[in-house]
Write an enzyme that holds these catalytic residues in place. Structure first.
Site, PDB file in Angstrom:
ATOM      1  N   ASP A 164      29.192 -23.748  49.243  1.00  0.00           N
ATOM      2  CA  ASP A 164      29.558 -24.138  50.774  1.00  0.00           C
ATOM      3  C   ASP A 164      31.118 -23.914  50.551  1.00  0.00           C
ATOM      4  O   ASP A 164      31.819 -24.584  49.969  1.00  0.00           O
ATOM      5  CB  ASP A 164      28.973 -25.333  51.024  1.00  0.00           C
ATOM      6  CG  ASP A 164      27.663 -25.364  51.404  1.00  0.00           C
ATOM      7  OD1 ASP A 164      26.944 -24.318  51.349  1.00  0.00           O
ATOM      8  OD2 ASP A 164      27.199 -26.455  51.447  1.00  0.00           O
ATOM      9  N   ASP A 205      30.886 -26.100  60.389  1.00  0.00           N
ATOM     10  CA  ASP A 205      32.103 -26.473  59.628  1.00  0.00           C
ATOM     11  C   ASP A 205      32.221 -25.880  58.291  1.00  0.00           C
ATOM     12  O   ASP A 205      33.220 -26.260  57.536  1.00  0.00           O
ATOM     13  CB  ASP A 205      32.241 -27.909  59.512  1.00  0.00           C
ATOM     14  CG  ASP A 205      31.114 -28.707  58.720  1.00  0.00           C
ATOM     15  OD1 ASP A 205      30.348 -27.717  58.117  1.00  0.00           O
ATOM     16  OD2 ASP A 205      31.205 -29.736  58.511  1.00  0.00           O
ATOM     17  N   HIS A 206      31.289 -25.011  58.000  1.00  0.00           N
ATOM     18  CA  HIS A 206      31.433 -24.034  56.551  1.00  0.00           C
ATOM     19  C   HIS A 206      30.446 -22.918  56.683  1.00  0.00           C
ATOM     20  O   HIS A 206      29.968 -22.722  57.405  1.00  0.00           O
ATOM     21  CB  HIS A 206      31.135 -25.247  55.292  1.00  0.00           C
ATOM     22  CG  HIS A 206      29.641 -25.593  55.251  1.00  0.00           C
ATOM     23  ND1 HIS A 206      29.006 -26.402  56.042  1.00  0.00           N
ATOM     24  CD2 HIS A 206      28.605 -24.807  54.477  1.00  0.00           C
ATOM     25  CE1 HIS A 206      27.498 -26.631  55.947  1.00  0.00           C
ATOM     26  NE2 HIS A 206      27.353 -25.654  55.191  1.00  0.00           N
ATOM     27  N   TYR A 238      24.501 -21.220  62.932  1.00  0.00           N
ATOM     28  CA  TYR A 238      23.543 -21.620  62.234  1.00  0.00           C
ATOM     29  C   TYR A 238      23.314 -23.217  62.084  1.00  0.00           C
ATOM     30  O   TYR A 238      24.363 -23.801  62.016  1.00  0.00           O
ATOM     31  CB  TYR A 238      23.317 -21.162  60.742  1.00  0.00           C
ATOM     32  CG  TYR A 238      21.964 -21.434  60.154  1.00  0.00           C
ATOM     33  CD1 TYR A 238      20.896 -20.473  60.170  1.00  0.00           C
ATOM     34  CD2 TYR A 238      21.908 -22.204  59.129  1.00  0.00           C
ATOM     35  CE1 TYR A 238      19.567 -20.725  59.585  1.00  0.00           C
ATOM     36  CE2 TYR A 238      20.557 -22.374  58.432  1.00  0.00           C
ATOM     37  CZ  TYR A 238      19.520 -21.743  58.725  1.00  0.00           C
ATOM     38  OH  TYR A 238      18.311 -21.619  57.849  1.00  0.00           O
ATOM     39  N   HIS A 285      25.834 -25.603  60.006  1.00  0.00           N
ATOM     40  CA  HIS A 285      26.886 -24.940  59.292  1.00  0.00           C
ATOM     41  C   HIS A 285      28.052 -24.404  60.171  1.00  0.00           C
ATOM     42  O   HIS A 285      28.580 -23.572  59.907  1.00  0.00           O
ATOM     43  CB  HIS A 285      26.140 -23.512  58.840  1.00  0.00           C
ATOM     44  CG  HIS A 285      25.170 -23.725  57.802  1.00  0.00           C
ATOM     45  ND1 HIS A 285      24.046 -24.604  57.932  1.00  0.00           N
ATOM     46  CD2 HIS A 285      25.267 -23.731  56.348  1.00  0.00           C
ATOM     47  CE1 HIS A 285      23.340 -24.625  56.632  1.00  0.00           C
ATOM     48  NE2 HIS A 285      24.308 -24.082  55.815  1.00  0.00           N
ATOM     49  N   HIS A 332      21.413 -24.372  45.813  1.00  0.00           N
ATOM     50  CA  HIS A 332      22.612 -25.059  45.176  1.00  0.00           C
ATOM     51  C   HIS A 332      21.889 -25.714  44.131  1.00  0.00           C
ATOM     52  O   HIS A 332      22.301 -26.125  42.961  1.00  0.00           O
ATOM     53  CB  HIS A 332      22.975 -26.346  46.022  1.00  0.00           C
ATOM     54  CG  HIS A 332      23.729 -25.730  47.180  1.00  0.00           C
ATOM     55  ND1 HIS A 332      24.971 -25.678  46.858  1.00  0.00           N
ATOM     56  CD2 HIS A 332      23.466 -25.599  48.553  1.00  0.00           C
ATOM     57  CE1 HIS A 332      25.758 -25.515  48.236  1.00  0.00           C
ATOM     58  NE2 HIS A 332      24.750 -25.182  49.123  1.00  0.00           N
ATOM     59  N   HIS A 388      27.713 -21.157  53.979  1.00  0.00           N
ATOM     60  CA  HIS A 388      27.090 -21.082  52.921  1.00  0.00           C
ATOM     61  C   HIS A 388      26.844 -19.744  52.364  1.00  0.00           C
ATOM     62  O   HIS A 388      26.372 -18.837  53.062  1.00  0.00           O
ATOM     63  CB  HIS A 388      25.761 -21.829  53.288  1.00  0.00           C
ATOM     64  CG  HIS A 388      24.655 -21.820  51.990  1.00  0.00           C
ATOM     65  ND1 HIS A 388      24.480 -22.549  51.103  1.00  0.00           N
ATOM     66  CD2 HIS A 388      23.905 -20.746  51.958  1.00  0.00           C
ATOM     67  CE1 HIS A 388      23.496 -22.295  50.376  1.00  0.00           C
ATOM     68  NE2 HIS A 388      23.197 -21.088  50.802  1.00  0.00           N
TER      69      HIS A 388
END
Length: 262
Positions: free
Chosen positions: A196, A229-230, A224, A227, A189, A232
């Site tokens: 994300d 809720d999204h 993971y 992670h 990032h 990456h």
């Protein structure tokens, strides 16, 4: 979206003309597709130059399973294969040669600032509230360029999901922002190489599985840590400025991704 419709119409007309007429019309300033970039020749294997590099940015998301398209300005087999997948995805003649029809579709897909129509710089600069492109390891211009390449990969991912919206919940982060959200010390990032994403129409596992074909060498999703809720996605394999090796790292255990199940 800042699109000059009249200019795009002029290009569409120009691209429909045969032979020398195409070159004559496309070369004229009024025929530019928008305020971003105009190609003036067909591109195919063996050609090189900045026009190839510009094309590679836009087809980076059509790299194919576990692969990437290097942004090196050389039209090799990987670029040709990516162009062919792009053509197939949009119902064009799929010959791997970038010509009038391919360019017309790219002009249709890009805004005046070179971003794909469904993503924006402001959306990618949202790690802690749109603070600009400063504060990371790279210059503002390089970070912004990395973010552009990321967006074109997301555009390909979106197309593969049936042209259903994807939402970027975190894009570029400054070092201060990254510390604030407890990001990895050398997070992608920081370089503009990561996003994300979430979806309201596709499951996160669908997003993660599809992303394996879109030039992303970093992928973390459900199962993971932190992670669920999204998803990456990042381009770590292309990043020569970070402290990690240029490898592919995928993990979304709940989706059957990772641990030999890629």
């Amino acid at each position: 979206m800042r699109v000059n419709t009249l200019k795009r119409a002029a290009v569409a007309f120009a691209l429909a003309l045969p032979g020398a007429a195409i070159a004559a019309v496309v070369a004229a300033p009024a025929a530019h597709a928008d305020g971003c970039y105009t190609w003036n020749r067909n591109l195919y294997q063996g050609r090189s130059g900045d026009d190839v590099r510009q094309l590679q940015i836009r087809v980076a998301g059509w790299a194919g399973y576990r692969d990437i398209v290097e942004n090196d300005g050389r039209y090799g087999p990987k670029t040709a294969a990516a162009v062919k997948r792009f053509q197939q995805a949009y119902g064009l003649r799929a010959d791997g040669v970038a010509g009038p029809q391919t360019y017309a579709k790219l002009y249709q897909l890009q805004d005046n600032d070179c971003t794909p129509v469904h993503f924006s710089y402001s959306e990618m600069d949202d790690g802690c509230g749109r603070g600009g492109w400063r504060g990371g390891p790279l210059s503002e211009s390089q970070t912004r360029q990395n973010a552009l390449r990321t967006m074109w990969k997301l555009e390909a991912l979106r197309r593969g999901l049936g042209d259903k919206p994807l939402y970027v919940s975190s894009g570029f982060r400054s070092r201060a922002c990254n510390d604030q959200v407890d990001g990895a010390s050398d997070s992608q990032h920081l370089y503009g190489n990561a996003a994300d994403v979430t979806s309201r129409t596709s499951s996160l596992c669908q997003v993660a599985r599809n992303a394996r074909n879109n030039g992303f060498s970093g992928l973390y999703g459900p199962g993971y840590p932190d992670h669920d809720d999204h998803v990456h996605v990042d381009s770590r394999r292309e990043n020569n400025s970070d402290n990690s090796s240029n490898t592919t790292d995928w993990s979304a255990p709940n989706c059957g991704i990772g641990a030999g199940n890629d």
